[in-house]
Scaffold this motif. Sequence first.
Motif, short mmCIF file in Angstrom:
data_model
loop_
_atom_site.label_atom_id
_atom_site.label_comp_id
_atom_site.label_asym_id
_atom_site.label_seq_id
_atom_site.Cartn_x
_atom_site.Cartn_y
_atom_site.Cartn_z
N UNK A 120 -9.26 31.49 3.73
CA UNK A 120 -9.60 32.39 4.84
C UNK A 120 -10.29 33.63 4.31
N UNK A 121 -9.81 34.16 3.21
CA UNK A 121 -10.40 35.37 2.64
C UNK A 121 -11.85 35.14 2.23
N UNK A 122 -12.13 34.00 1.62
CA UNK A 122 -13.50 33.70 1.23
C UNK A 122 -14.40 33.53 2.45
N UNK A 123 -13.84 32.94 3.52
CA UNK A 123 -14.62 32.78 4.75
C UNK A 123 -14.94 34.11 5.40
N UNK A 124 -13.94 35.02 5.43
CA UNK A 124 -14.16 36.34 6.02
C UNK A 124 -15.17 37.15 5.21
N UNK A 125 -15.10 37.04 3.90
CA UNK A 125 -16.02 37.79 3.04
C UNK A 125 -17.44 37.24 3.11
N UNK A 126 -17.56 35.98 3.57
CA UNK A 126 -18.89 35.37 3.67
C UNK A 126 -19.68 35.90 4.86
N UNK A 127 -18.98 36.52 5.81
CA UNK A 127 -19.65 37.09 6.98
C UNK A 127 -20.22 38.46 6.63
N UNK A 128 -21.44 38.68 6.99
CA UNK A 128 -22.12 39.94 6.67
C UNK A 128 -21.36 41.12 7.28
N UNK A 129 -21.09 42.14 6.44
CA UNK A 129 -20.37 43.32 6.92
C UNK A 129 -21.13 44.05 8.02
N UNK A 143 -9.92 44.75 15.71
CA UNK A 143 -9.33 43.46 16.13
C UNK A 143 -10.25 42.67 17.06
N UNK A 144 -10.93 43.36 17.99
CA UNK A 144 -11.85 42.66 18.89
C UNK A 144 -13.02 42.06 18.13
N UNK A 145 -13.56 42.82 17.20
CA UNK A 145 -14.70 42.34 16.41
C UNK A 145 -14.30 41.15 15.55
N UNK A 146 -13.10 41.22 14.99
CA UNK A 146 -12.63 40.10 14.17
C UNK A 146 -12.47 38.84 15.02
N UNK A 147 -11.87 39.02 16.19
CA UNK A 147 -11.59 37.85 17.04
C UNK A 147 -12.85 37.25 17.64
N UNK A 148 -13.80 38.08 18.05
CA UNK A 148 -14.96 37.58 18.79
C UNK A 148 -16.17 37.28 17.91
N UNK A 149 -16.29 37.96 16.81
CA UNK A 149 -17.52 37.85 16.01
C UNK A 149 -17.25 37.30 14.61
N UNK A 150 -16.36 37.96 13.89
CA UNK A 150 -16.18 37.63 12.47
C UNK A 150 -15.44 36.31 12.27
N UNK A 151 -14.29 36.15 12.95
CA UNK A 151 -13.45 34.96 12.71
C UNK A 151 -14.14 33.63 13.05
N UNK A 152 -14.88 33.54 14.18
CA UNK A 152 -15.57 32.27 14.45
C UNK A 152 -16.54 31.88 13.34
N UNK A 153 -17.28 32.86 12.82
CA UNK A 153 -18.22 32.57 11.74
C UNK A 153 -17.48 32.25 10.44
N UNK A 155 -14.56 30.88 10.24
CA UNK A 155 -13.99 29.55 10.39
C UNK A 155 -15.01 28.49 10.05
N UNK A 156 -16.25 28.67 10.52
CA UNK A 156 -17.31 27.71 10.22
C UNK A 156 -17.58 27.65 8.72
N UNK A 157 -17.56 28.81 8.07
CA UNK A 157 -17.85 28.85 6.63
C UNK A 157 -16.73 28.24 5.79
#
Length: 236
Positions: A120-129, A143-153, A155-157
């Motif tokens: 999960x950590x590698x996936x989160x770090x793969x998303x552009x800050x 929390x909103x940004x993580x749930x709506x924008x960062x986490x979906x991307x 998860x895919x990574x």
Amino acid sequence: MKLDPSFIWTAFLQLLSVIPTTLYITIVSVLVGFLIGTCVALIRIYKVPVLYPVAAGYVTFIRGTPMLTHLLLIYFGLPMIIDGLAVHYGWSFRAASIPMIGFAYISFSITAGAYMSEVVRSGLLAVDKGQLEAAHAVGMTTPQALRRIVCPQALAASLPNLSNSVIGMLHGSTLAFTVSVVDINAKAQIVASTNWKFFEAYLAAALIFWGLTVLIERAAALIEKRINLYNRGGVA
């Protein structure tokens, strides 16, 4: 000694009855482990005071010790803690009330949590800050940004590595027999003990594990394809 194909089929049929036990152990450990891993990953990424060294130590210890050791530590250590607290506080509950499979759930969830935290950590770090900063700019909370924008991307990574973790936990579930849980591997040993045809019984078990692994791989591929369609805007 000659191979007995008919007994392979006989053992295969008898092993089907314990597939749910193996799947329960895998699913519970993966789901709980994913929740633990996500929390640990966020703690480590944002370096939460006090919790950060605890999370880092947890990951280091679990990844640095065998899965079987975790199971045995929980199996022998947890009853000591529970019974000690029960005596101290006058509880009626005792560790003997915990089913054997419960120790497997707890141990494997803890193990899965450490490994999945890295995924999960590698996936989160793969998303552009910059995407998180853009979300803050339009008024979103973290929390909103993580749930709506960062986490979906994220998860895919991380989906390929997550599927590998699921497969790893499926195979690791065979250790549950050490605490008297009858899973596929333990059932194969029981079936083979009737006539000492261990090779045929374990071959049947291997075929079942192979089939379950293929199903997990196919499911992960379908989910990944679906997520990529959304990311490309291919689904309305």
